[in-house]
Design a protein around this motif. Sequence first.
Motif, PDB file in Angstrom:
ATOM      1  N   THR A  72       0.813  -1.212   0.000  1.00 18.52           N
ATOM      2  CA  THR A  72       0.000   0.000   0.000  1.00 18.52           C
ATOM      3  C   THR A  72       0.848   1.265   0.000  1.00 18.52           C
ATOM      4  N   PHE A  73       2.115   1.159   0.436  1.00 19.79           N
ATOM      5  CA  PHE A  73       2.978   2.340   0.353  1.00 19.79           C
ATOM      6  C   PHE A  73       4.243   2.104  -0.472  1.00 19.79           C
ATOM      7  N   ALA A  74       4.687   0.852  -0.595  1.00 16.89           N
ATOM      8  CA  ALA A  74       5.934   0.590  -1.319  1.00 16.89           C
ATOM      9  C   ALA A  74       5.804   0.853  -2.816  1.00 16.89           C
ATOM     10  N   LEU A  75       4.589   0.754  -3.368  1.00 14.06           N
ATOM     11  CA  LEU A  75       4.397   0.977  -4.802  1.00 14.06           C
ATOM     12  C   LEU A  75       4.286   2.454  -5.160  1.00 14.06           C
ATOM     13  N   ILE A  76       3.999   3.293  -4.185  1.00 20.13           N
ATOM     14  CA  ILE A  76       3.769   4.713  -4.469  1.00 20.13           C
ATOM     15  C   ILE A  76       4.937   5.370  -5.204  1.00 20.13           C
ATOM     16  N   PRO A  77       6.192   5.180  -4.758  1.00 21.02           N
ATOM     17  CA  PRO A  77       7.300   5.877  -5.431  1.00 21.02           C
ATOM     18  C   PRO A  77       7.562   5.419  -6.863  1.00 21.02           C
ATOM     19  N   GLU A  78       6.944   4.320  -7.271  1.00 18.32           N
ATOM     20  CA  GLU A  78       7.215   3.778  -8.602  1.00 18.32           C
ATOM     21  C   GLU A  78       6.437   4.487  -9.708  1.00 18.32           C
ATOM     22  N   PHE A  79       5.471   5.321  -9.326  1.00 18.17           N
ATOM     23  CA  PHE A  79       4.607   5.933 -10.327  1.00 18.17           C
ATOM     24  C   PHE A  79       4.574   7.449 -10.146  1.00 18.17           C
ATOM     25  N   ARG A  80       4.366   8.132 -11.231  1.00 18.29           N
ATOM     26  CA  ARG A  80       4.482   9.587 -11.240  1.00 18.29           C
ATOM     27  C   ARG A  80       3.374  10.268 -10.438  1.00 18.29           C
ATOM     28  N   ASP A  81       2.133   9.810 -10.608  1.00 18.05           N
ATOM     29  CA  ASP A  81       1.007  10.491  -9.963  1.00 18.05           C
ATOM     30  C   ASP A  81      -0.102   9.476  -9.680  1.00 18.05           C
ATOM     31  N   PRO A  82       0.139   8.558  -8.749  1.00 19.92           N
ATOM     32  CA  PRO A  82      -0.821   7.474  -8.532  1.00 19.92           C
ATOM     33  C   PRO A  82      -2.024   7.880  -7.693  1.00 19.92           C
ATOM     34  N   THR A  83      -3.108   7.138  -7.864  1.00 19.43           N
ATOM     35  CA  THR A  83      -4.284   7.279  -7.017  1.00 19.43           C
ATOM     36  C   THR A  83      -4.824   5.890  -6.719  1.00 19.43           C
ATOM     37  N   TYR A  84      -5.192   5.657  -5.477  1.00 21.47           N
ATOM     38  CA  TYR A  84      -5.701   4.349  -5.079  1.00 21.47           C
ATOM     39  C   TYR A  84      -7.222   4.308  -5.168  1.00 21.47           C
ATOM     40  N   ILE A  85      -7.731   3.127  -5.469  1.00 16.90           N
ATOM     41  CA  ILE A  85      -9.147   2.852  -5.271  1.00 16.90           C
ATOM     42  C   ILE A  85      -9.271   2.215  -3.895  1.00 16.90           C
ATOM     43  N   LEU A  86     -10.002   2.868  -3.008  1.00 20.63           N
ATOM     44  CA  LEU A  86     -10.089   2.393  -1.630  1.00 20.63           C
ATOM     45  C   LEU A  86     -11.515   2.482  -1.112  1.00 20.63           C
ATOM     46  N   LYS A  87     -11.792   1.730  -0.058  1.00 13.99           N
ATOM     47  CA  LYS A  87     -13.149   1.724   0.474  1.00 13.99           C
ATOM     48  C   LYS A  87     -13.496   3.074   1.083  1.00 13.99           C
ATOM     49  N   ARG A  88     -14.734   3.466   0.900  1.00 17.70           N
ATOM     50  CA  ARG A  88     -15.183   4.798   1.291  1.00 17.70           C
ATOM     51  C   ARG A  88     -14.998   5.056   2.781  1.00 17.70           C
ATOM     52  N   GLU A  89     -15.106   4.024   3.612  1.00 17.08           N
ATOM     53  CA  GLU A  89     -15.025   4.192   5.062  1.00 17.08           C
ATOM     54  C   GLU A  89     -13.705   4.815   5.505  1.00 17.08           C
ATOM     55  N   LEU A  90     -12.654   4.640   4.715  1.00 16.14           N
ATOM     56  CA  LEU A  90     -11.356   5.201   5.087  1.00 16.14           C
ATOM     57  C   LEU A  90     -11.381   6.724   5.098  1.00 16.14           C
ATOM     58  N   ARG A  91     -12.314   7.313   4.346  1.00 16.61           N
ATOM     59  CA  ARG A  91     -12.404   8.775   4.321  1.00 16.61           C
ATOM     60  C   ARG A  91     -12.905   9.357   5.649  1.00 16.61           C
ATOM     61  N   TYR A  92     -13.493   8.517   6.466  1.00 19.64           N
ATOM     62  CA  TYR A  92     -14.046   8.990   7.731  1.00 19.64           C
ATOM     63  C   TYR A  92     -13.014   8.969   8.861  1.00 19.64           C
ATOM     64  N   ILE A  93     -11.815   8.467   8.588  1.00 20.57           N
ATOM     65  CA  ILE A  93     -10.771   8.441   9.606  1.00 20.57           C
ATOM     66  C   ILE A  93     -10.175   9.841   9.717  1.00 20.57           C
ATOM     67  N   PRO A  94     -10.170  10.432  10.910  1.00 17.88           N
ATOM     68  CA  PRO A  94      -9.596  11.777  11.059  1.00 17.88           C
ATOM     69  C   PRO A  94      -8.151  11.826  10.545  1.00 17.88           C
ATOM     70  N   LEU A  95      -7.801  12.937   9.931  1.00 18.79           N
ATOM     71  CA  LEU A  95      -6.489  13.175   9.325  1.00 18.79           C
ATOM     72  C   LEU A  95      -6.281  12.298   8.098  1.00 18.79           C
ATOM     73  N   PHE A  96      -6.241  10.989   8.260  1.00 19.45           N
ATOM     74  CA  PHE A  96      -5.982  10.108   7.117  1.00 19.45           C
ATOM     75  C   PHE A  96      -7.044  10.312   6.039  1.00 19.45           C
ATOM     76  N   GLY A  97      -8.298  10.364   6.455  1.00 20.59           N
ATOM     77  CA  GLY A  97      -9.373  10.563   5.492  1.00 20.59           C
ATOM     78  C   GLY A  97      -9.284  11.900   4.782  1.00 20.59           C
ATOM     79  N   TRP A  98      -8.842  12.921   5.504  1.00 18.87           N
ATOM     80  CA  TRP A  98      -8.680  14.237   4.882  1.00 18.87           C
ATOM     81  C   TRP A  98      -7.650  14.183   3.760  1.00 18.87           C
TER      82      TRP A  98
END
Length: 263
Positions: free
Chosen positions: A83-109
């Motif tokens: 979930t984090f090791a692949l991030i540096p391999e791509f120029r401008d990545p975006t994840y498809i993730l479950k909506r509930e993660l958006r409700y976590i303070p700070l992380f969701g923001w």
Amino acid sequence: MLALRSLLFNIFFYLFTLTLMVVGCPLLLLPRHVGWPIVPFWAHVNLWVLKHLVGMKVEVRGRENIPEGGFIVAAKHQSALETFALIPEFRDPTYILKRELRYIPLFGWYTMRMKQIPVDRGKRSVALAAMTEKAREAVAEGRQILIFPEGTRRPAGAEPHYKYGVAHLYRQIGCPVLPVALNTGIFWPRRGFYRYPGKVVFEILPPIEPGLGLEAFASTLTERVETVSDRLIEETAAAYPDLPVLDRVAERWRERGRMLRRN
């Protein structure tokens, strides 16, 4: 020593993540491209600490297979590492993730500000349509969509269980899909406490170009990712035969009618 190093890394990972999110809050007020560098920085630091504290090294093979522009990355999912090791391999990545993660303070923001793509798994057809539209926009912007086709982490060596979402995106968006095989679950077991030293491998495979039918695409993706992921498990078993996780992998393979060979 293994327990201590694993404990220290786990503490560092969560404290560093929390600290960085708090310190980086002002970036949420700026345009996304200004704040984005904090994300690969977070990934690089965690990978550096994994290597020097735990002894877990990450090798990425097949970077030459990464195409230009926007496309879908379909990766095997065995642990939290990818979930984090692949991030540096791509120029401008975006994840498809479950909506509930958006409700976590700070992380969701951060997921909202960095334009990650949420999916409401409780509303299938509506969620699929919304996800597809957001994904189409991201590809048009030249971004890379990271998706785990199995939907959740699967133990290393377990029977694969690929879902419909990635095939739907492939057909609807009409862009290349970049398969990624890995062996992360051996060194960072799903729901496990220990982080084992050794060489983690991510292997980026040649892209699957647009134009295949749904069934042909699904079987091609599964065959490529699973064949190489199994090879990486065999490679790991030969190099590190005493890793305790391999005993559970061997049991899963016996259930699948396969044998795990070790030196």
